[in-house]
Motif scaffolding. Structure first.
Motif, PDB file in Angstrom:
ATOM      1  N   ALA A   1     -14.735   9.108  -3.766  1.00 23.50           N
ATOM      2  CA  ALA A   1     -13.353   9.062  -3.275  1.00 23.50           C
ATOM      3  C   ALA A   1     -13.116   7.789  -2.468  1.00 23.50           C
ATOM      4  O   ALA A   1     -12.045   7.163  -2.583  1.00 23.50           O
ATOM      5  N   GLU A   2     -14.075   7.398  -1.653  1.00 19.69           N
ATOM      6  CA  GLU A   2     -13.949   6.172  -0.863  1.00 19.69           C
ATOM      7  C   GLU A   2     -13.910   4.945  -1.772  1.00 19.69           C
ATOM      8  O   GLU A   2     -13.126   4.018  -1.558  1.00 19.69           O
TER       9      GLU A   2
ATOM     10  N   ILE B   1      -0.707   4.882  -1.099  1.00 19.66           N
ATOM     11  CA  ILE B   1      -2.069   4.806  -0.566  1.00 19.66           C
ATOM     12  C   ILE B   1      -2.015   5.165   0.916  1.00 19.66           C
ATOM     13  O   ILE B   1      -1.151   4.653   1.645  1.00 19.66           O
ATOM     14  N   PRO B   2      -2.882   6.030   1.406  1.00 16.33           N
ATOM     15  CA  PRO B   2      -2.814   6.445   2.812  1.00 16.33           C
ATOM     16  C   PRO B   2      -3.056   5.299   3.778  1.00 16.33           C
ATOM     17  O   PRO B   2      -4.049   4.577   3.682  1.00 16.33           O
TER      18      PRO B   2
ATOM     19  N   ARG C   1      -8.211   1.045  -5.402  1.00 13.79           N
ATOM     20  CA  ARG C   1      -6.752   1.163  -5.467  1.00 13.79           C
ATOM     21  C   ARG C   1      -6.074   0.199  -4.488  1.00 13.79           C
ATOM     22  O   ARG C   1      -5.062  -0.441  -4.818  1.00 13.79           O
ATOM     23  N   ALA C   2      -6.621   0.103  -3.284  1.00 10.28           N
ATOM     24  CA  ALA C   2      -6.044  -0.771  -2.266  1.00 10.28           C
ATOM     25  C   ALA C   2      -6.140  -2.233  -2.674  1.00 10.28           C
ATOM     26  O   ALA C   2      -5.191  -3.013  -2.500  1.00 10.28           O
TER      27      ALA C   2
ATOM     28  N   LEU D   1       0.826  -1.202   0.000  1.00  9.23           N
ATOM     29  CA  LEU D   1       0.000   0.000   0.000  1.00  9.23           C
ATOM     30  C   LEU D   1       0.867   1.261   0.000  1.00  9.23           C
ATOM     31  O   LEU D   1       0.608   2.211  -0.750  1.00  9.23           O
TER      32      LEU D   1
ATOM     33  N   LEU E   1     -10.506   4.794  -3.504  1.00  5.20           N
ATOM     34  CA  LEU E   1      -9.448   4.378  -2.573  1.00  5.20           C
ATOM     35  C   LEU E   1      -9.501   2.878  -2.330  1.00  5.20           C
ATOM     36  O   LEU E   1      -8.465   2.200  -2.330  1.00  5.20           O
TER      37      LEU E   1
ATOM     38  N   VAL F   1      -6.570   3.576   4.734  1.00  8.40           N
ATOM     39  CA  VAL F   1      -6.753   2.139   4.584  1.00  8.40           C
ATOM     40  C   VAL F   1      -6.189   1.417   5.810  1.00  8.40           C
ATOM     41  O   VAL F   1      -5.024   1.607   6.170  1.00  8.40           O
TER      42      VAL F   1
ATOM     43  N   GLU G   1     -10.526  12.685   6.160  1.00  7.01           N
ATOM     44  CA  GLU G   1      -9.869  11.863   5.148  1.00  7.01           C
ATOM     45  C   GLU G   1     -10.074  10.388   5.482  1.00  7.01           C
ATOM     46  O   GLU G   1     -10.414  10.032   6.607  1.00  7.01           O
ATOM     47  N   ARG G   2      -9.876   9.519   4.494  1.00  9.23           N
ATOM     48  CA  ARG G   2      -9.989   8.084   4.697  1.00  9.23           C
ATOM     49  C   ARG G   2      -8.607   7.443   4.623  1.00  9.23           C
ATOM     50  O   ARG G   2      -7.778   7.836   3.798  1.00  9.23           O
TER      51      ARG G   2
ATOM     52  N   LEU H   1     -11.651   0.858   5.830  1.00 10.89           N
ATOM     53  CA  LEU H   1     -11.187   2.245   5.852  1.00 10.89           C
ATOM     54  C   LEU H   1     -11.428   2.855   7.226  1.00 10.89           C
ATOM     55  O   LEU H   1     -12.461   2.620   7.850  1.00 10.89           O
TER      56      LEU H   1
END
Length: 300
Positions: free
Chosen positions: A232-233, A111-112, A239-240, A106, A236, A263, A260-261, A253
């Protein structure tokens, strides 16, 4: 041509939730006209010599594809070596099963995630870390912080650490296993989101909330409610899932600062019964439909 598939689950784990997941997939496959057979990982015996071979105790005919709901990575890889499409693939399951590998992948994709430090490998020895090590962890995270073992499910093997005494005690307990230290996301105490990803879509989602535990997992007492994720969620979560190479996954999440979200986990073998009970959406047909699409692309 009628497709045949195996759905493989672990026959050694207690409870019926693992077979239940497999049965949900089986029902969806049959509804799509496929010939679907359930097997446990112990039903299939692998033989290795100069030629890779595998023999099922129940059926010597190999299937067109496999839905693999277990974490027996050796068997999953063996099936792939026989050129059988396996969903999810062994590599994705391996990464998902190991939280350290998950966070590495990640982070590599920017990815956050919660700030994370994984502990040095100890080769299973119950070692003692010096005060300098503990001081570096405290300087990095402060208190409270989270400790996680690399392997664990359903919110277990995750520990809330409030002070230096608890920190040293917890490290002493799990120092012989792979584990990590992690930033505590205070704004997500007792609450998270589970988004179910299949391919390039988020099929359904739920919000989990606990009034008694920092973890929101249902097995830890969390309550479920249907959740409508925003774009956006969804992006994300997709992407994860792709970051670990999964075809489908449950992505958790957290709620970070400024809404913000972040992972928390990517579950390649996420059980879909709770999602169905909460949202009324059965993800199994979407998984089978996605597999049909992937098999069609392989044919082309």
């Amino acid at each position: 041509m009628k497709l045949s598939c195996w759905i493989i689950y672990n026959g050694f784990l207690p409870g019926n939730k693992f077979r239940d997941y497999a049965e949900m997939i089986q029902e969806a496959a049959i509804a799509h006209g496929h010939e679907a057979t359930l097997y446990t990982n112990s039903d299939i015996v692998s033989f290795l010599d100069q030629e890779i071979n595998i023999i099922s105790l129940k059926n010597d005919l190999l299937p067109d594809y496999i839905v693999y709901t277990d974490k027996d990575i050796y068997l999953a890889k063996q099936l792939e070596l026989l050129h059988i499409p396996v969903f999810n693939c062994a590599k994705a399951i391996d990464i998902s099963d190991d939280k350290i590998k998950t966070y590495q992948m990640l982070a590599a994709k920017q990815i956050p995630i919660p700030r994370t430090v994984f502990a040095p490998k100890t080769f299973g020895l119950h070692v003692h870390f010096d005060d300098l090590f503990f001081q570096s962890i405290i300087e990095q995270f402060g208190f409270p912080l989270i400790m996680k073992e690399a392997f664990g499910s359903f919110g277990e093997q995750v520990y809330f650490v409030s002070n230096v005494v608890e920190l040293k005690e917890q490290v002493e307990k799990i120092a012989d296993r792979p584990f990590m230290f992690q930033q505590f996301i205070e704004t997500s105490y007792g609450v998270d989101l589970r988004l179910q990803v299949v391919g390039d879509e988020v099929i359904t989602a739920m919000k989990r909330t606990s009034n008694t535990d920092f973890r929101a997992n249902v097995t830890s007492g969390g309550k479920m409610e249907t959740y409508i994720p925003n774009d956006a969620e969804k992006a994300l979560a997709i992407r994860a899932s792709k970051a670990i190479g999964a075809d489908f996954a449950g992505v958790d999440l957290l709620f970070g600062e400024n809404n913000e979200r972040i992972v928390c986990e990517v579950n390649s073998n996420a059980h879909i019964r709770n999602l169905y009970d909460c949202t009324g959406v059965n993800v199994a047909p979407d998984i089978i439909q996605y597999i049909e699409k992937r098999l069609g692309e392989r044919e082309q």
